[in-house]
Design an enzyme around this catalytic site. Structure first.
Site, short mmCIF file in Angstrom:
data_model
loop_
_atom_site.label_atom_id
_atom_site.label_comp_id
_atom_site.label_asym_id
_atom_site.label_seq_id
_atom_site.Cartn_x
_atom_site.Cartn_y
_atom_site.Cartn_z
N GLU A 23 -4.45 2.60 -7.32
CA GLU A 23 -4.92 1.24 -7.78
C GLU A 23 -5.54 0.89 -6.36
O GLU A 23 -4.74 0.07 -5.57
CB GLU A 23 -3.99 0.51 -8.18
CG GLU A 23 -3.65 0.94 -9.69
CD GLU A 23 -2.64 0.03 -10.47
OE1 GLU A 23 -2.55 -1.23 -9.92
OE2 GLU A 23 -2.26 0.34 -11.68
N GLU A 48 4.71 2.59 -11.12
CA GLU A 48 5.02 1.59 -10.22
C GLU A 48 6.61 1.47 -10.35
O GLU A 48 7.00 0.31 -10.27
CB GLU A 48 4.37 0.28 -10.24
CG GLU A 48 2.88 0.52 -9.80
CD GLU A 48 1.93 -0.83 -10.03
OE1 GLU A 48 2.52 -1.69 -10.71
OE2 GLU A 48 1.11 -0.97 -9.20
#
Length: 639
Positions: A261, A181
């Protein structure tokens, strides 16, 4: 004889080539899918963190995942878990990730491995080693040369080992994530990301699938995207998958849709905040929509776990530091203790719709045992233990952060002995990280928690000690603020505006305190941090130890050890977590003694004759939190 040897060698060579050719995992861009051994493959994965589980439960949890219909698993490889000190590597016991990977392979579960070096996950420093903060000038998660020297050293050590467990080499690893991320970090250092990519390619070869993942946001995914690495997205429940995947399609117009995710649990839980949950019916509904859309998906988290020891992270919420609780249950479909939940069953029902064949039967939840109460006796306080816990203190003109003296986790004590008497003075201790008990002449004068805080000193006489006990409550694991992750005393201490010089610094190793440690018992002052010991035997009727939970609701804040294993932090007074999970692997069978050690910081409910804690068979993670963290810390200091 030589001919026979040559023939055997050639046969071995041919078999290796056949393995390499028959086992492959690639991306078919034209048909928007992955290919596994040349056939279309859509993964339905779930996250499991081996580092948050006892090795004795790895197989149990993997079988639960397989029974839910998952055909792949995802796990992180936290750097700090395996390189606790520079150049010192540990892959033994619970740290044996390669045994975990072998187990997955034996169960025919391909693995998506998130190698970092930064991994986030509510874990201390997002998986980066605390010893990085011993450098004077370092900027993590960038192409900073000090940082990259350490990163390259780690990757050059671990990647050749990972090469042997790649799917194409007979192992379970089908793809690897680069960083984590990165688009949310705020630096957008593409040179850094390209260097990571190139290092992985150097050791793993040109064919293994590498990917990044970022939030479902145009700016984030464009910041994290690098050439030659497939970009994927993360997002929460949604009824509109085309919108959720739009940022991925913007940078990857062709290829499989991937949510790396998909959040099926509550938010990361912090001390002083209510336990977070997510409705299982809404989870199932959204999962159904995404699978019907044809996407690949990883359920985060599928399996709950525990931040054993000092490995919990911290979050910056509303400009305040918030330490993550010890439990990483996360309201997961499979709980921290291995319980099958309605959420698990709902997810399994949805996945069955998209799976040919009958799923394996649902396994039973892991048994849990209530061992009952254990009487504790008072041990030494922190001052009586100092020589044992810190046999080699460090002298320094000024206080330095704990990493500078080789203390990367836990506690550190700073001592100044005054050479002149001081009365009614203001003690200023700016930027403590993270929480400190301040004593004059071994008498507690205040507890402060971060920020810039003043303490009033009434009397500080010649020859007396000022002690500042600092707890590192876990490094920030996300956000731009994590680059400032030094712990301990960060700046100079002043008394009435004058800098305090000449310190003795005690790095504290709590593992060294046990019931056999000699000490002179003194009357408990209530607030003085100290140790409490207890021992117990398991019932003779148990064939083997069972998991349990330890209820410490009558204590206030501290660290708990069982048989020398650091179970984690407790803070029931603040909540929401009241019990700590204890895996069976920690316990000794009858008739051996099990030893419990509590290091209590703030307050003991015990009188001089002893007290007790209790082992129960149900967790309590959802104590209602009525006051904000900041207010409650002020209340502590006024008691």
């Amino acid at each position: 004889m030589m001919k026979t040897g040559c023939i055997l060698f050639l046969l071995l060579l041919v078999s290796l080539v056949e393995v390499n050719c028959s086992r492959n995992f690639t991306i078919d861009y034209d048909n928007n899918t992955f290919l596994k051994d040349g056939k279309p493959f859509r993964y339905i994965s779930g996250s499991i963190h081996y580092n948050r589980l006892s090795q004795s439960h790895w197989k149990t949890r993997l079988l639960m995942m397989k029974s839910a219909g998952l055909n792949t698993i995802t796990t992180y490889l936290p750097w700090n878990y395996h390189e606790p000190k520079p150049g010192v590597y540990d892959f033994t016991g619970n740290l044996d990730v390669f045994r975990f990977l072998d187990l997955a392979n034996s169960l025919d579960l391909p693995v998506i491995l998130r190698v970092g070096p930064y991994t986030c996950a509510g874990w201390d420093f997002g998986g980066l080693p605390g010893w990085l903060m011993s450098a004077d000038n370092i900027t993590v998660r960038t192409n900073d040369p000090v940082y990259m020297t350490a990163v390259y050293s780690w990757l050059d050590y671990i990647l050749p080992k990972i090469h042997s467990v790649l799917y194409e080499n007979g192992g379970p690893v089908i793809s690897l994530q680069v960083e984590n991320e990165y688009g949310w970090f705020g630096k957008c250092d593409h040179v850094y990301m390209r260097n990571l990519r190139d290092r992985l390619r150097l050791h793993l070869g040109p064919t293994v699938v590498l990917f990044t993942t970022d939030g479902s946001n145009d700016n984030a995914i464009e910041c994290g995207k690098i050439e030659g690495v497939y970009a994927t997205v993360d997002f929460a429940l949604t009824d509109f998958p085309e919108k959720a995947f739009a940022p991925q399609r913007k940078v990857e117009p062709k290829g499989p849709l991937v949510c790396s995710e998909f959040y099926v649990e509550g938010l990361i839980d912090c001390w002083g905040r209510n336990f977070s949950t997510l409705n299982y019916q809404q989870v199932a509904q959204s999962l159904d929509i995404i699978l019907a859309y044809g996407a690949n998906i990883n359920l985060y988290m599928m399996v709950g776990g525990t931040n054993f020891g000092f490995y919990n992270g911290g979050l910056d919420i509303e400009s305040y530091y918030n330490p993550v609780i010890t439990s990483y249950d996360h309201d997961s479909p499979i709980t921290e203790g291995g319980k099958i939940t309605p959420k698990y069953l709902a997810i399994r029902k949805v996945i069955q719709k998209y799976t040919s064949g009958i799923l394996p039967p649902v396994p039973p939840s892991v048994p849990v045992y209530a061992y009952g109460g254990v009487t504790l006796t008072q041990g030494p306080n922190i001052f009586e233990s100092l020589k044992t816990l810190s046999p080699n203190p460090v002298k320094s003109q000024y206080p330095v952060n704990m990493e500078k003296v080789g203390q990367y986790y836990g506690f550190i004590l700073y001592r100044h002995t005054t050479t002149s008497s001081i009365y009614n003075a203001t003690l200023q201790v700016p930027f403590i990280r993270d929480r400190a008990h301040i004593f004059i002449n071994k008498e507690l004068i205040c507890i402060i928690d971060g920020g810039e805080t003043n303490c009033h000193v009434t009397v500080f006489k010649v020859g007396q000690d000022m002690d500042i006990l600092v707890e590192n409550q876990g490094r920030l694991n996300a956000g731009i603020q994590m680059i400032f992750n030094k712990k301990g005393l960060i700046r100079n201490v002043t008394l009435d505006g004058k800098i305090v010089r000449h310190w003795t610094i005690f790095p504290l190793n709590l593992d060294l305190c046990n019931p056999a440690t000699p000490f002179s018992k003194t009357k408990d002052s209530g607030h003085i941090p100290g140790f409490y010991f207890g021992n117990f035997q398991l019932p003779s009727t148990l064939e083997e130890p069972q998991d349990t939970y330890i209820d410490v609701q009558h204590f206030r804040k501290g660290q708990l050890f069982i048989n020398g294993v650091n179970i984690g932090r407790y803070w029931p007074w603040k909540g929401p977590q009241v019990t700590l999970y204890v895996p069976k692997s920690v316990l000794k069978p009858y008739p051996e003694n099990n030893i419990v050690v509590l290091f209590e910081l703030d307050h003991s409910p015990c009188d001089f004759n002893g007290c007790s804690i209790k082992f129960v068979d149900e967790p309590k993670l959802n104590k209602t939190v009525l006051l904000t963290p900041r207010i409650r810390d002020v209340l502590i200091t006024k008691q």
